[in-house]
Write an enzyme that holds these catalytic residues in place. Structure first.
Site, PDB file in Angstrom:
ATOM      1  N   TYR A 166       0.855  -1.198   0.000  1.00 59.46           N
ATOM      2  CA  TYR A 166       0.000   0.000   0.000  1.00 59.46           C
ATOM      3  C   TYR A 166       0.884   1.238   0.000  1.00 59.46           C
ATOM      4  O   TYR A 166       1.792   1.361   0.829  1.00 59.46           O
ATOM      5  CB  TYR A 166      -0.904   0.006   1.239  1.00 59.46           C
ATOM      6  CG  TYR A 166      -1.794   1.229   1.319  1.00 59.46           C
ATOM      7  CD1 TYR A 166      -2.954   1.306   0.559  1.00 59.46           C
ATOM      8  CD2 TYR A 166      -1.470   2.302   2.145  1.00 59.46           C
ATOM      9  CE1 TYR A 166      -3.768   2.428   0.620  1.00 59.46           C
ATOM     10  CE2 TYR A 166      -2.285   3.426   2.209  1.00 59.46           C
ATOM     11  CZ  TYR A 166      -3.427   3.481   1.442  1.00 59.46           C
ATOM     12  OH  TYR A 166      -4.239   4.589   1.487  1.00 59.46           O
ATOM     13  N   ASP A 271       9.392   3.731  -0.171  1.00 59.45           N
ATOM     14  CA  ASP A 271       8.280   4.343   0.536  1.00 59.45           C
ATOM     15  C   ASP A 271       8.520   4.121   2.031  1.00 59.45           C
ATOM     16  O   ASP A 271       8.309   3.024   2.549  1.00 59.45           O
ATOM     17  CB  ASP A 271       6.961   3.709   0.087  1.00 59.45           C
ATOM     18  CG  ASP A 271       5.756   4.259   0.825  1.00 59.45           C
ATOM     19  OD1 ASP A 271       5.935   5.112   1.722  1.00 59.45           O
ATOM     20  OD2 ASP A 271       4.629   3.841   0.514  1.00 59.45           O
ATOM     21  N   LYS A 299       3.532  10.375   8.106  1.00 61.76           N
ATOM     22  CA  LYS A 299       3.182   9.805   9.407  1.00 61.76           C
ATOM     23  C   LYS A 299       4.027  10.369  10.548  1.00 61.76           C
ATOM     24  O   LYS A 299       3.792  11.472  11.005  1.00 61.76           O
ATOM     25  CB  LYS A 299       3.228   8.283   9.343  1.00 61.76           C
ATOM     26  CG  LYS A 299       2.110   7.686   8.477  1.00 61.76           C
ATOM     27  CD  LYS A 299       1.996   6.198   8.646  1.00 61.76           C
ATOM     28  CE  LYS A 299       0.968   5.575   7.701  1.00 61.76           C
ATOM     29  NZ  LYS A 299      -0.400   6.018   7.903  1.00 61.76           N
TER      30      LYS A 299
END
Length: 461
Positions: A166, A271, A299
């Site tokens: 994801y 990522d 995040k």
């Protein structure tokens, strides 16, 4: 994993315990039930994001402090959810609160650069050894812009990603994520499947998925794409998969990927939205010792504020420097976000903080593995720094295919219920993991282990 033959679990017993624990949780969260009814009048499905949904209702939170959160029913829980891993600093950390409060009094938004933006970029450059940085406001924006930059640099359009990974909610990466086992496709030619409605198949077809931990399969697929005139612009991947529990890279795998991408002139993007600042000061890049061409962060970077960043080499970022790529955003480098990030980098996520996280995670992994071994459960514990999980699979999960074939979803759902009913707040999905904060203690970890052992005892008694 040690070689052993785990017990065969009684599926009827799992169903019985699930019904019992679900009833208990419903009884303990009646204020959430009432808030859900109110929320449904305005918020679609009663939540701000589809990943917050839960049947019969979500758990609505009221506040957080340190390693703890309180829901609207007043239930106090140790937080191993941590905002899907964003809050590795813990809630309301004094250094972050002071930085944001001080910035508030000086103005909250200008759409113009501030000194904090420069200081943060300087520190990120040191930590990742990448010289050029830009800001965004989320992980999805970070991966979206990184892919655009890679396409501009290479003059190519095709994207290669890891099947099951994801990378945010924009169309080009909402591909080949959560599918049934029989829909995965041939390992040498994995399917490009939109994740949910509203994503054109023509867009999904531009993203090609390959299996994790299989560098030869990646190279063979890339060579076929080159032969078809579809040489990839980039490979975007997590160095360790963080949405199937935790799947670590096998020895030599990342090094092989680095050589493959370099050989074919492909931009390698790590990522690090989930791993950046969470598993080492320089994220997975530091932890595993392989340097990509670009990284994406979000995040944990903003310490609770919506903020992300893209880092890259001089060569890759040349298309931003010369104005070929418009990397833009009104809130990019927002003063509140970079003030929080500056305090986060210099005052919170220090060498001592990472040593503490390693100690906590080692305790949690060893404690959970001891429970698995004691009760001979089908599963194993795995973790790295602030991230970890118990993977309910009788064999080691190395990629999405083995995850879908072996992971016990019913047991994962039951474990979530046991945790919530015993004061341990966890992410609601079967694929998620625990996330520690620097404000957790060994006692907090022991509470998690105790809940897990109660589950194991009840399953096998």
């Amino acid at each position: 994993m040690t070689t052993r033959t785990p017990i065969a679990l009684d599926r009827a017993r799992i169903a019985e315990l699930t019904a019992r624990e679900a009833t208990r949780l419903d009884e303990r969260t009646q204020a959430s039930a009432r808030m859900y009814e109110r929320a449904r009048e305005t918020l679609s499905a009663g939540v701000a994001s589809s990943y917050q949904m839960r049947d019969p209702w979500p758990i609505y939170l009221e506040r957080g402090e340190g390693a703890y959160v309180w829901d609207v029913d007043g239930n106090r829980m140790v937080d191993f959810h941590n905002g899907f891993g964003s809050m590795v600093q813990g809630h309301a950390h004094p250094a972050i609160s002071a930085a944001v409060t001080n910035r508030l009094e000086l103005g909250t938004h200008f759409a113009a650069p501030t000194e904090d933006a420069i200081v943060v970029a300087e520190e990120l450059k040191k930590r990742w050894d990448l010289p050029r940085w830009r800001y965004v406001n989320s992980g999805s924006e970070a991966t979206m812009d990184a892919i655009r930059i890679a396409r501009a640099k290479t003059g190519r359009e095709t994207i290669v990603k890891i099947f099951g990974s994801y990378h945010g909610h924009h169309d080009y990466v909402m591909v080949s994520i959560g599918v049934p086992y029989d829909k995965i496709g041939d390992r040498e030619n994995l399917a490009s499947l939109p994740y949910g409605a509203g994503i054109p198949q023509s867009v999904a077809d531009m993203t090609v998925a390959v299996p994790f931990n299989d560098a030869p399969a990646m190279e063979r697929r890339i060579e076929r794409l080159v032969a078809e005139g579809r040489a990839p612009a980039c490979v975007i991947m997590e160095a360790a998969m963080m949405n199937l529990g935790i799947v670590l890279p096998e020895p030599g795998y990342l090094e092989a990927v680095r050589e493959i991408t370099r050989k074919h002139g492909i931009v390698l993007i790590f990522d690090e939205v989930k791993t950046g600042l969470c598993i080492a000061a320089g994220g997975a890049t530091e932890r595993f010792g392989v340097k990509p061409d670009m990284v994406t962060l979000a995040k944990a970077l903003g310490a609770g504020l919506p903020m992300g960043a893209i880092g890259g080499s001089e060569d890759v970022f040349s298309v931003v420097e010369d104005g070929s790529v418009f990397q833009v955003g009104t809130y990019n480098g927002n003063p509140l976000g970079v003030a929080a990030a500056r305090a986060n980098l210099f005052e919170v996520m220090t060498p001592a903080a990472y040593a503490h996280l390693d100690t906590l995670n080692e305790h949690l992994v060893s404690g959970c593995q001891a429970v698995v071994d004691k009760y001979n459960l089908p599963g194993y514990a795995v973790g790295v720094a602030s991230k970890g999980c118990v993977t309910f699979s009788p064999t080691k999960v190395v990629d999405y295919e083995t995850f879908k074939e072996h992971q016990d979803g019913e047991l994962a759902d039951l474990a979530w219920l046991y945790n919530l009913n015993r004061g341990v707040f966890m992410t609601p999905g079967r694929e998620e993991e625990w996330t520690l904060s620097i404000q957790h203690t060994i006692a907090d970890c022991d509470q998690f282990i105790a809940a897990f052992e109660e589950l194991a005892h009840d399953l096998t008694s």
